[in-house]
Design an enzyme around this catalytic site. Structure first.
Site, PDB file in Angstrom:
ATOM      1  N   CYS A   5       0.814  -1.217   0.000  1.00 63.96           N
ATOM      2  CA  CYS A   5       0.000   0.000   0.000  1.00 63.96           C
ATOM      3  C   CYS A   5       0.850   1.270   0.000  1.00 63.96           C
ATOM      4  CB  CYS A   5      -0.958   0.002   1.190  1.00 63.96           C
ATOM      5  SG  CYS A   5      -0.135   0.234   2.782  1.00 63.96           S
ATOM      6  N   HIS A  14      -0.259  11.404  16.024  1.00 62.34           N
ATOM      7  CA  HIS A  14      -0.861  10.707  14.890  1.00 62.34           C
ATOM      8  C   HIS A  14       0.153   9.732  14.297  1.00 62.34           C
ATOM      9  CE1 HIS A  14      -3.081  10.118  11.127  1.00 62.34           C
ATOM     10  NE2 HIS A  14      -1.930  10.338  10.507  1.00 62.34           N
ATOM     11  N   HIS A  74      -3.592   5.128  10.098  1.00 63.06           N
ATOM     12  CA  HIS A  74      -4.980   4.654  10.171  1.00 63.06           C
ATOM     13  C   HIS A  74      -4.999   3.134  10.211  1.00 63.06           C
ATOM     14  CE1 HIS A  74      -5.502   8.751   8.627  1.00 63.06           C
ATOM     15  NE2 HIS A  74      -6.664   8.707   9.255  1.00 63.06           N
ATOM     16  N   ASP A  99      -4.181 -12.009   4.463  1.00 63.82           N
ATOM     17  CA  ASP A  99      -4.022 -13.277   5.161  1.00 63.82           C
ATOM     18  C   ASP A  99      -3.192 -13.045   6.430  1.00 63.82           C
ATOM     19  OD1 ASP A  99      -4.081 -15.958   5.791  1.00 63.82           O
ATOM     20  OD2 ASP A  99      -2.401 -16.470   4.477  1.00 63.82           O
ATOM     21  N   ARG A 128      -5.242  -3.953   9.061  1.00 61.89           N
ATOM     22  CA  ARG A 128      -4.024  -3.357   8.501  1.00 61.89           C
ATOM     23  C   ARG A 128      -3.814  -2.007   9.170  1.00 61.89           C
ATOM     24  NH1 ARG A 128      -3.212   0.236   4.011  1.00 61.89           N
ATOM     25  NH2 ARG A 128      -5.402  -0.058   3.480  1.00 61.89           N
ATOM     26  N   CYS A 155      -1.934   0.902   8.996  1.00 60.44           N
ATOM     27  CA  CYS A 155      -1.184   1.584   7.940  1.00 60.44           C
ATOM     28  C   CYS A 155      -0.530   2.802   8.588  1.00 60.44           C
ATOM     29  CB  CYS A 155      -2.166   1.984   6.841  1.00 60.44           C
ATOM     30  SG  CYS A 155      -1.406   2.749   5.422  1.00 60.44           S
TER      31      CYS A 155
END
Length: 140
Positions: free
Chosen positions: A72, A109, A112, A120, A126, A128
């Protein structure tokens, strides 16, 4: 996954103190909820064994054994260290509903968290996370 923000952060600094401690880019992400550009972060492809800490306060956040390749553009983890290392809150910025991940210790911060994307992993989540929000302490 129900977003919950914890109590008052344990590490509290004035905005001036944060600006003195962090670089401009670190401040923009950690204190102003910015995002680094995808595929540019220091830890996107790192496979080093160790612990990822909050760059702002040094709190331990993630272990390398929970990091996975999501392709990503940012480091992805399927779970934080001991559920209490991060806090979550609803984020409706950028015209969408997301769940923001904050350091539980200083409420900086980090990124997210998303779920139900079909990776899997044991949690189907996730996390991120911006590389610039982290510091990796390698373990032997």
């Amino acid at each position: 996954m129900k977003p919950v923000v914890g109590a008052t952060p344990r590490v509290v600094k004035s905005e001036q103190e944060w600006r003195e401690k962090l670089s401009g880019a670190e401040y923009a992400v950690l204190r102003e909820a910015g995002t680094e550009r995808p595929f540019t972060g220091e830890y996107t492809d790192t496979k080093t064994t160790g612990v990822y800490e909050c760059r702002a306060c040094g709190a331990e956040l993630f272990r390398s054994d929970s990091k996975f390749e999501s392709h990503c553009g940012w480091p992805s983890f399927f779970t934080p260290l001991a559920g209490e290392s991060v806090v979550l809150r609803e984020d409706r910025s950028a015209g969408m509903a997301r769940t923001e991940v904050l350091c539980a210790s200083c409420h900086s911060h980090l990124g997210h968290v998303f779920e139900g994307e079909g990776y899997d992993t044991p949690t189907d989540q996730r996390y991120c996370i911006n590389s610039i929000a982290l510091r990796l302490t390698p373990q032997e």
